[in-house]
Scaffold this active site. Structure first.
Site, PDB file in Angstrom:
ATOM      1  N   ASP A  99       0.848  -1.185   0.000  1.00  0.00           N
ATOM      2  CA  ASP A  99       0.000   0.000   0.000  1.00  0.00           C
ATOM      3  C   ASP A  99       0.889   1.243   0.000  1.00  0.00           C
ATOM      4  O   ASP A  99       1.698   1.448   0.915  1.00  0.00           O
ATOM      5  CB  ASP A  99      -0.899  -0.010   1.241  1.00  0.00           C
ATOM      6  CG  ASP A  99      -1.819   1.197   1.297  1.00  0.00           C
ATOM      7  OD1 ASP A  99      -2.615   1.374   0.363  1.00  0.00           O
ATOM      8  OD2 ASP A  99      -1.710   1.973   2.254  1.00  0.00           O
ATOM      9  N   THR A 132      -3.059   5.523  -4.189  1.00  0.00           N
ATOM     10  CA  THR A 132      -1.982   6.304  -3.572  1.00  0.00           C
ATOM     11  C   THR A 132      -0.662   6.117  -4.309  1.00  0.00           C
ATOM     12  O   THR A 132       0.119   7.057  -4.442  1.00  0.00           O
ATOM     13  CB  THR A 132      -1.809   5.900  -2.099  1.00  0.00           C
ATOM     14  OG1 THR A 132      -1.681   4.478  -2.020  1.00  0.00           O
ATOM     15  CG2 THR A 132      -3.002   6.323  -1.277  1.00  0.00           C
ATOM     16  N   THR A 133      -0.403   4.903  -4.789  1.00  0.00           N
ATOM     17  CA  THR A 133       0.856   4.653  -5.511  1.00  0.00           C
ATOM     18  C   THR A 133       0.867   5.384  -6.845  1.00  0.00           C
ATOM     19  O   THR A 133       1.844   6.057  -7.203  1.00  0.00           O
ATOM     20  CB  THR A 133       1.043   3.148  -5.730  1.00  0.00           C
ATOM     21  OG1 THR A 133       0.997   2.476  -4.478  1.00  0.00           O
ATOM     22  CG2 THR A 133       2.370   2.867  -6.407  1.00  0.00           C
ATOM     23  N   ASP A 436      -9.224  -0.090   2.039  1.00  0.00           N
ATOM     24  CA  ASP A 436      -9.188   0.514   0.702  1.00  0.00           C
ATOM     25  C   ASP A 436     -10.423   0.121  -0.098  1.00  0.00           C
ATOM     26  O   ASP A 436     -11.029   0.950  -0.784  1.00  0.00           O
ATOM     27  CB  ASP A 436      -7.929   0.070  -0.045  1.00  0.00           C
ATOM     28  CG  ASP A 436      -6.674   0.741   0.491  1.00  0.00           C
ATOM     29  OD1 ASP A 436      -6.813   1.622   1.366  1.00  0.00           O
ATOM     30  OD2 ASP A 436      -5.571   0.388   0.051  1.00  0.00           O
TER      31      ASP A 436
END
Length: 584
Positions: A99, A132-133, A436
Site C-alpha cells: 500500500d 496512492t501509488t 481501501d
C-alpha cells in the site's frame, strides 16, 4: 570596506577588519570568531544569511531527484502483480505491505520535496482510499518532464499554465467520454470495483469473497441526511482481527463489535432494549491522590476511612444505575466491589474499551461520553440524557474469542468485519486492503460513475491531450504534450511489473484508443486496457476491471498540484543551527 584574515598556529587567532574609519580586532575560538565576523558583515551590509542558499536549476534538479527517489520506492508495488515492501523501524517492528500510503508514511523522508509527495499520498488515502501509488508516480513523472522543459529554456510559469490547462481538459474528457454510469452496468459493478481494488493486495486470491464482505458492510451502514442524500460512513464499519483460521473464515457481523468481554461471568450475556452508559473514569474504590497523606490518631478511625472509600464507589455506581442504564462501558477499570453491585442490579459491565470505539458507539447510539459525575451545582449526578440506545447488546463467541456486539443502534447503523489470518503481519495487511476496498465502494456509491481500469484512462488521455496540444498556438502546447506523455508512465509501469513487454503493449493500447477517438463507430475501443496476466489488450469493462471516476479525477488533480507546487520553487535556503549567544 574590506576584510583581511590573519591566522596563526595558536588556539586563538587574531582577525582584523580594516575599514576606512576603524579597525576592529576579533579574537576567541573558531566558532566565536565566525559568529562575530558574521555579525559585523550583517551590520555593514545587511546581506548575511546564516545558512546555505541554492537557486535556479540546481534546486529543481535536487527536487526532481528527491521526488523520483520517493516514486521509485513505491512504483514496483503498482498494479495487480506488484511486489511487497518490508519495512523495519528502529525498534525492530516489521511491516509488510504494498500500500503506497503506508509505505511512504513509514519512510523517514527528510527532503522537503519528498515530503510533499508523502503528504500527497496521505491526502489521496484520506479522500479516496485507493490510488496512492499511482498518484505519487504520476506526480514525479510530471515533475521530471517539467524540469526537462525548463532545461530547454521554457519558463516555469508557462509550464505551470500548460499543466493546469491539461488537467482541466483531462477532467472534462473523463467526465464526458470515459465515465460510465454505474447503474447501466448492473449490480455487479460494486463487486467488480471492490475486486479491482483488492487484486493487487494480499487477499487478491480471495477477492470475490472479500468483495462481497466489503459491499455488504458498506450497504449495511447506509444513512440518509436531511437533504435526502445517501451517505456511507466507512468509520461505522469496525474491523476486528483474530489470529487463527484461514482468510475465508472471516465474517461480517451486523452490529458494532468490540474486542472486549463482560467484566464478570455472573453478568447477563444478553440485554435487549439496552440503555448504554459510556463513561471515561474508573469504577473502582476511591484512593488518595499521589502525595496525599492522612494522619490517624485513633486506630478505630482507620476502618471508617476504608468504609468511606467503598461507599464513594458504591454511590457513583448507584447514580449510574438510577439513571436507567443496563449496560455500562468504561475506558478504565471496574474492580471487584463495583462488579458486585453491577451483578446485583443485572447490568452488563464492559471495561477497557478503546476511547476511539467509545466515541463511535456514542455517535451511533445517540449517547454522550461522561467524563465526570460532577455537575454545575457542585454535586454529583448522572444525566439520563447521556445514555445511548440500542435494540440489543450481547456477548458472542467468535472463533476462540468472545466479543461484545451492539445491534440496532439509534442513529447510525453499524457493521463489523472479523478478519481471520495466520499471523499479525497478514492480518494488518488484510485490514489495510479491506479498508481501501470499503472506501472505493463508498466512492462508487456516492459518485455513481466508474471508468475502465488497466491503464485505459491514462492511454485515452494521452492521445486526447496530444491532439489537443496541437490546437494551441502558444508555448503551452509543449507543456501539454509533456503532460500527455507523462501519463503513460502508469500503463508502462503496470506492464513492467507484470514482466511484459511495456513498449509493445503500450503501443497497441494507444493504437486502440486513437481509433476510438477518431472513429465514432468504434467508440467502444475506449474501454480497452491491459490484461497483465495474459499480456494482451482487452475490454476492461467486460472483464470487470473498473475504478471509480472520482478516484481518477482526484488522482490527476492532486498529482498536478503537487508537481506545480514543487516546480514553483526556484530558491532553497537552509538555515544553520543556532550557536553561541543565539542558541540561548
Amino acid at each position: 570596506w574590506c576584510l583581511f584574515f590573519f591566522f596563526n598556529d595558536t588556539a586563538t587567532t587574531e582577525i582584523y577588519t580594516l575599514s576606512l574609519h576603524d579597525a576592529l580586532p576579533i579574537s576567541g575560538s573558531r566558532s566565536k570568531q565566525r559568529h562575530q565576523l558574521c555579525s559585523i558583515m550583517s551590520e555593514k551590509t545587511g546581506l548575511y544569511l546564516r545558512g546555505s542558499r541554492q537557486t535556479g536549476m540546481s534546486v529543481r534538479e535536487q527536487n526532481v531527484q528527491a521526488a523520483l527517489a520517493v516514486a521509485n520506492v513505491v512504483k514496483t508495488s503498482l498494479g495487480p502483480v506488484g511486489l511487497d515492501k518490508m519495512l523495519v523501524d528502529d525498534l525492530g517492528e516489521v511491516t509488510i505491505t504494498n500500500d503506497g500510503a503506508t509505505i511512504l508514511k513509514l519512510l523517514d523522508v527528510q527532503h522537503p520535496a519528498g515530503k510533499v509527495l508523502v503528504n500527497l499520498a496521505q491526502l489521496q488515502d484520506e479522500e479516496v482510499g485507493d490510488g496512492t501509488t499511482s498518484v505519487v508516480v504520476v506526480a514525479a513523472q510530471l515533475l521530471k518532464a517539467a524540469t526537462q522543459l525548463v532545461g530547454h529554456k521554457i519558463h516555469p510559469t508557462t509550464i505551470i499554465q500548460g499543466y493546469r490547462h491539461a488537467q482541466r481538459e483531462a477532467v472534462k474528457f473523463i467526465k464526458e467520454r470515459l465515465a460510465i454510469p454505474s447503474e447501466s452496468l448492473g449490480k455487479e459493478t460494486l463487486h467488480n470495483v471492490a475486486m479491482t481494488s483488492m487484486s493487487s493486495k494480499i487477499i487478491g486470491g480471495e477477492r470475490e469473497f472479500f468483495a462481497n464482505l466489503a459491499v455488504e458492510a458498506v450497504k449495511a451502514v447506509k444513512t440518509t441526511n436531511k437533504k435526502g442524500v445517501a451517505k456511507y460512513p466507512v468509520k461505522a464499519v469496525n474491523i476486528l482481527k483474530s489470529h487463527g483460521g484461514s482468510a475465508r473464515d472471516s465474517e461480517l457481523i451486523l452490529g458494532y463489535a468490540l474486542n472486549c468481554t463482560r467484566a464478570s461471568l455472573a453478568m447477563p450475556r444478553r440485554m435487549e432494549n439496552a440503555k448504554i452508559a459510556m463513561i471515561d473514569f474508573n469504577l473502582t474504590k476511591a484512593r488518595m491522590k499521589m502525595g496525599v497523606h492522612l494522619v490517624v490518631k485513633d486506630p478505630t478511625q482507620l476502618e471508617g476511612m476504608r468504609q468511606r472509600e467503598s461507599d464513594l464507589a458504591k454511590e457513583a455506581v448507584q447514580r449510574v444505575i438510577e439513571s436507567g442504564a443496563n449496560v455500562v462501558m468504561t475506558t478504565k477499570g471496574i474492580d471487584d466491589l463495583v462488579q458486585k453491585y453491577l451483578v446485583d442490579a443485572g447490568i452488563i459491565g464492559v471495561r477497557r474499551v478503546k476511547r476511539e470505539d467509545l466515541k463511535r458507539i456514542a455517535k451511533a447510539t445517540g449517547g454522550q461520553i461522561v467524563m465526570s459525575l460532577a455537575d454545575l451545582e457542585g454535586d454529583e449526578s448522572f444525566d439520563p440524557a447521556a445514555l445511548g440506545s440500542a435494540s440489543l447488546v450481547e456477548e458472542r463467541r467468535v472463533g476462540d474469542n468472545h466479543m461484545i456486539v451492539i445491534s440496532g443502534t439509534k442513529n447510525v447503523r453499524a457493521a463489523s468485519v472479523l478478519l481471520r489470518g495466520a499471523n499479525e503481519y497478514m492480518l494488518e495487511e488484510m485490514e489495510r486492503s479491506l479498508h481501501d476496498a470499503l472506501c472505493i465502494v463508498r466512492r462508487t456509491l456516492e459518485s455513481k460513475s466508474v471508468v475502465p481500469g488497466g491503464g485505459a484512462v491514462e492511454a485515452a488521455l494521452s492521445i486526447h491531450l496530444e491532439n489537443f496540444a496541437t490546437t494551441l498556438g502558444s508555448r503551452e502546447q509543449l507543456a501539454i504534450a509533456e503532460y500527455a506523455n507523462a501519463l503513460l508512465v502508469i500503463p508502462k509501469q503496470l506492464a513492467v511489473n507484470a514482466a511484459k513487454d511495456a513498449t509493445d503493449l503500450v503501443a497497441k493500447l494507444r493504437a486502440y484508443h486513437n481509433t476510438a477517438q477518431k472513429d465514432e463507430e468504434r467508440k467502444a475501443l475506449s474501454n480497452y486496457g491491459l490484461d497483465l496476466v495474459e499480456g494482451v489488450v482487452r475490454d476492461s469493462v467486460e472483464a470487470g476491471v473498473l475504478e471509480p471516476a472520482m478516484s481518477k479525477i482526484k488522482s490527476l488533480q492532486s498529482a498536478t498540484e503537487a508537481a506545480i507546487t514543487i516546480l514553483r520553487i526556484d530558491d532553497m535556503i537552509t538555515l544553520d543551527a543556532p550557536y553561541g549567544d543565539d542558541a540561548e
